[in-house]
Design a protein around this motif. Structure first.
Motif, PDB file in Angstrom:
ATOM      1  N   SER A   1      -7.816  -1.181   2.778  1.00  0.00           N
ATOM      2  CA  SER A   1      -9.023  -1.743   3.366  1.00  0.00           C
ATOM      3  C   SER A   1      -9.752  -2.606   2.330  1.00  0.00           C
ATOM      4  O   SER A   1      -9.442  -2.560   1.134  1.00  0.00           O
TER       5      SER A   1
ATOM      6  N   ASP B   1      -8.629  -9.606   4.203  1.00  0.00           N
ATOM      7  CA  ASP B   1      -7.454  -8.906   4.725  1.00  0.00           C
ATOM      8  C   ASP B   1      -6.162  -9.349   4.034  1.00  0.00           C
ATOM      9  O   ASP B   1      -5.075  -9.183   4.578  1.00  0.00           O
TER      10      ASP B   1
ATOM     11  N   THR C   1      -0.286  -8.124  -6.809  1.00  0.00           N
ATOM     12  CA  THR C   1       1.105  -8.156  -6.368  1.00  0.00           C
ATOM     13  C   THR C   1       1.915  -8.831  -7.466  1.00  0.00           C
ATOM     14  O   THR C   1       1.431  -9.734  -8.140  1.00  0.00           O
TER      15      THR C   1
ATOM     16  N   LEU D   1      -4.500  -8.041   1.704  1.00  0.00           N
ATOM     17  CA  LEU D   1      -3.554  -6.948   1.438  1.00  0.00           C
ATOM     18  C   LEU D   1      -3.489  -5.955   2.593  1.00  0.00           C
ATOM     19  O   LEU D   1      -3.031  -4.824   2.418  1.00  0.00           O
ATOM     20  N   ALA D   2      -3.913  -6.385   3.771  1.00  0.00           N
ATOM     21  CA  ALA D   2      -3.929  -5.492   4.938  1.00  0.00           C
ATOM     22  C   ALA D   2      -2.535  -4.973   5.277  1.00  0.00           C
ATOM     23  O   ALA D   2      -2.385  -3.834   5.719  1.00  0.00           O
ATOM     24  N   HIS D   3      -1.501  -5.776   5.039  1.00  0.00           N
ATOM     25  CA  HIS D   3      -0.138  -5.329   5.353  1.00  0.00           C
ATOM     26  C   HIS D   3       0.326  -4.184   4.454  1.00  0.00           C
ATOM     27  O   HIS D   3       1.310  -3.530   4.752  1.00  0.00           O
ATOM     28  N   PHE D   4      -0.417  -3.917   3.385  1.00  0.00           N
ATOM     29  CA  PHE D   4      -0.137  -2.752   2.538  1.00  0.00           C
ATOM     30  C   PHE D   4      -0.932  -1.528   3.000  1.00  0.00           C
ATOM     31  O   PHE D   4      -0.783  -0.441   2.443  1.00  0.00           O
ATOM     32  N   GLY D   5      -1.822  -1.727   3.966  1.00  0.00           N
ATOM     33  CA  GLY D   5      -2.625  -0.620   4.478  1.00  0.00           C
ATOM     34  C   GLY D   5      -3.935  -0.413   3.742  1.00  0.00           C
ATOM     35  O   GLY D   5      -4.625   0.562   3.981  1.00  0.00           O
TER      36      GLY D   5
END
Length: 125
Positions: free
Chosen positions: A54, A46, A65, A48-52
């Motif tokens: 999966s 998770d 990044t 990169l979960a804050h970028f949406g």
């Protein structure tokens, strides 16, 4: 000094793992300096979960990044790596120019889709 780049990749994909391993060896000085980092998405599912995105999104295409925290995906990650890798700048210039980049993105995305499907079919996750 080159920009900071953190690349997220899938170690369970043999082709992805080999490609990143090759780049890591070529960029050893930048890796040691902390300018370039390579992270296994399977260890940080998770990340990169804050970028949406999966876990499957990240397994399908390279993600990274930059120093400003911006997300870079797919072909643009490959181009960024080629720019940093000694002897690969010509490849970044050729495939990342304004005229070629749409074709490069299309080809990368289709190849990534096939590789993702092959990895799922092979039971790698």
């Amino acid at each position: 000094m080159p920009p900071h780049l953190t690349v997220y990749y899938n170690t369970r994909c043999p082709l992805c793992d080999a490609g990143i391993d090759w780049h890591r060896n070529k960029l050893l000085a930048l890796v040691c300096a902390g300018t370039v980092e390579f992270r296994d998405v399977n260890e940080q599912p998770d990340a990169l979960a804050h970028f949406g995105g999966s876990l499957d999104d990240i397994r399908r295409r390279l993600h990274a990044t930059d120093e400003a925290g911006w997300l870079i995906v797919g072909t643009d990650v490959a181009i960024a790596l080629w720019r940093l890798t000694p002897g690969q700048g010509w490849l970044a210039a050729l495939s990342g120019n304004r005229v070629a980049v749409p074709v490069t993105r299309f080809a990368y995305d289709r190849f990534a889709d096939l590789l993702f499907a092959w990895n799922r079919w092979s039971g790698r996750w």
